[in-house]
Scaffold this motif. Structure first.
Motif, PDB file in Angstrom:
ATOM      1  N   GLU A  33       0.906  -1.344  -0.001  1.00 36.01           N
ATOM      2  CA  GLU A  33       0.118  -0.020   0.080  1.00 36.01           C
ATOM      3  C   GLU A  33       0.999   1.170  -0.058  1.00 36.01           C
ATOM      4  O   GLU A  33       0.663   2.132  -0.787  1.00 36.01           O
ATOM      5  N   THR A  34       1.810   1.336   0.868  1.00 35.58           N
ATOM      6  CA  THR A  34       2.897   2.234   0.609  1.00 35.58           C
ATOM      7  C   THR A  34       3.696   2.547  -0.332  1.00 35.58           C
ATOM      8  O   THR A  34       3.529   3.668  -1.043  1.00 35.58           O
ATOM      9  N   PHE A  35       4.006   1.484  -1.094  1.00 32.63           N
ATOM     10  CA  PHE A  35       4.649   1.451  -2.216  1.00 32.63           C
ATOM     11  C   PHE A  35       3.815   2.323  -3.352  1.00 32.63           C
ATOM     12  O   PHE A  35       4.112   3.324  -3.989  1.00 32.63           O
ATOM     13  N   VAL A  36       2.533   1.652  -3.332  1.00 35.78           N
ATOM     14  CA  VAL A  36       1.613   2.197  -4.584  1.00 35.78           C
ATOM     15  C   VAL A  36       1.148   3.657  -4.252  1.00 35.78           C
ATOM     16  O   VAL A  36       1.347   4.483  -5.176  1.00 35.78           O
ATOM     17  N   ARG A  41       1.548   9.109  -6.085  1.00 37.68           N
ATOM     18  CA  ARG A  41       1.860  10.371  -5.814  1.00 37.68           C
ATOM     19  C   ARG A  41       2.968  11.061  -6.561  1.00 37.68           C
ATOM     20  O   ARG A  41       2.707  12.047  -7.322  1.00 37.68           O
ATOM     21  N   GLU A  42       4.103  10.346  -6.824  1.00 34.73           N
ATOM     22  CA  GLU A  42       5.380  11.179  -7.422  1.00 34.73           C
ATOM     23  C   GLU A  42       4.908  10.787  -8.915  1.00 34.73           C
ATOM     24  O   GLU A  42       5.279  11.971  -9.801  1.00 34.73           O
ATOM     25  N   ALA A  43       4.282   9.930  -9.543  1.00 34.12           N
ATOM     26  CA  ALA A  43       4.021   9.881 -10.952  1.00 34.12           C
ATOM     27  C   ALA A  43       3.002  10.899 -11.359  1.00 34.12           C
ATOM     28  O   ALA A  43       2.996  11.377 -12.351  1.00 34.12           O
ATOM     29  N   SER A  47       1.538  16.661  -4.274  1.00 32.95           N
ATOM     30  CA  SER A  47       2.024  16.886  -2.681  1.00 32.95           C
ATOM     31  C   SER A  47       1.329  15.641  -1.862  1.00 32.95           C
ATOM     32  O   SER A  47       0.185  15.227  -2.072  1.00 32.95           O
ATOM     33  N   ASP A  48       1.808  15.469  -0.560  1.00 32.66           N
ATOM     34  CA  ASP A  48       1.130  14.827   0.572  1.00 32.66           C
ATOM     35  C   ASP A  48      -0.056  15.413   0.823  1.00 32.66           C
ATOM     36  O   ASP A  48      -0.844  14.731   1.057  1.00 32.66           O
ATOM     37  N   ASN A 159       3.161   4.129 -13.955  1.00 30.28           N
ATOM     38  CA  ASN A 159       3.192   5.536 -14.816  1.00 30.28           C
ATOM     39  C   ASN A 159       1.916   5.679 -15.701  1.00 30.28           C
ATOM     40  O   ASN A 159       0.991   6.524 -15.924  1.00 30.28           O
ATOM     41  N   GLU A 160       1.490   4.083 -16.156  1.00 30.79           N
ATOM     42  CA  GLU A 160       0.547   3.963 -17.214  1.00 30.79           C
ATOM     43  C   GLU A 160      -0.722   4.344 -16.213  1.00 30.79           C
ATOM     44  O   GLU A 160      -1.658   4.969 -16.689  1.00 30.79           O
TER      45      GLU A 160
END
Length: 179
Positions: A33-36, A41-43, A47-48, A159-160
């Motif tokens: 969950e954290t990874f996704v 968020r980065e892709a 912001s948080d 990214n997709e």
């Protein structure tokens, strides 16, 4: 020795008395969950504050604000949610999603007044699946991330997915007029 235990699908048994053991335990659901969340968020270059984890006290199902909802993924423009989704680290055999997870996503789309939401599973293979909920006028999208791929391919899938999310959210200009 720990890697050997993991690869052999073995565990350390606890009993009365004392024993010394080296071990490491990961909550893989939380790790996934954290990874996704962070990767999306980065892709999406958010912001948080715009893409908080678990919507931190922002979302309720009922008007009395007694039924708190905490989706894993949500995109906010001011006080309005423009995307909602949930992440599941569990087996999704046919790719269509599990009923309790779909009910949960339906509650999120209802509370946010969004027409669609995304449910993201960890998987090795599965095609995207769509559920149309005619009486609620909702579209529930089920996606999987293929974790058996190398890291660059997993990030390419993220990214997709970010591109799909960007195009699926309500029009930003319309939201500005409403806010």
């Amino acid at each position: 020795a720990l890697a050997e235990l993991i690869l052999n699908d073995e565990t350390i048994e606890l009993s009365t008395g004392s024993a010394t053991s080296s071990g490491l335990l990961f909550d893989m659901a939380n790790v996934f969950e954290t990874f996704v969340h962070v990767a999306l968020r980065e892709a999406l270059n958010l912001s948080d504050r715009e893409f908080p984890r678990n919507a931190a006290n922002r979302l309720f199902l009922d008007s009395g604000q007694n039924i708190k909802l905490e989706p894993d993924l949500s995109w906010w423009q001011g006080s309005r949610c423009v995307f909602v989704g949930d992440v599941k680290y569990k087996k999704n055999d046919d790719g269509s999603g599990k009923n309790p997870d779909l009910y949960q996503l339906l509650a999120y789309t209802t509370a946010t007044q969004l027409d669609e939401g995304f449910l993201i599973y960890a998987a090795t293979e599965s095609e995207p699946f769509e559920h149309s909920i005619p009486f609620a006028d909702k579209q529930l999208h089920v996606r999987t991330l293929h974790l058996d791929a190398d890291p660059s391919n997993i990030l390419a899938e993220i990214n997709e997915l970010a591109g799909v999310i960007s195009t699926s959210r309500p029009n930003s200009q319309l939201l500005s007029a409403v806010s």
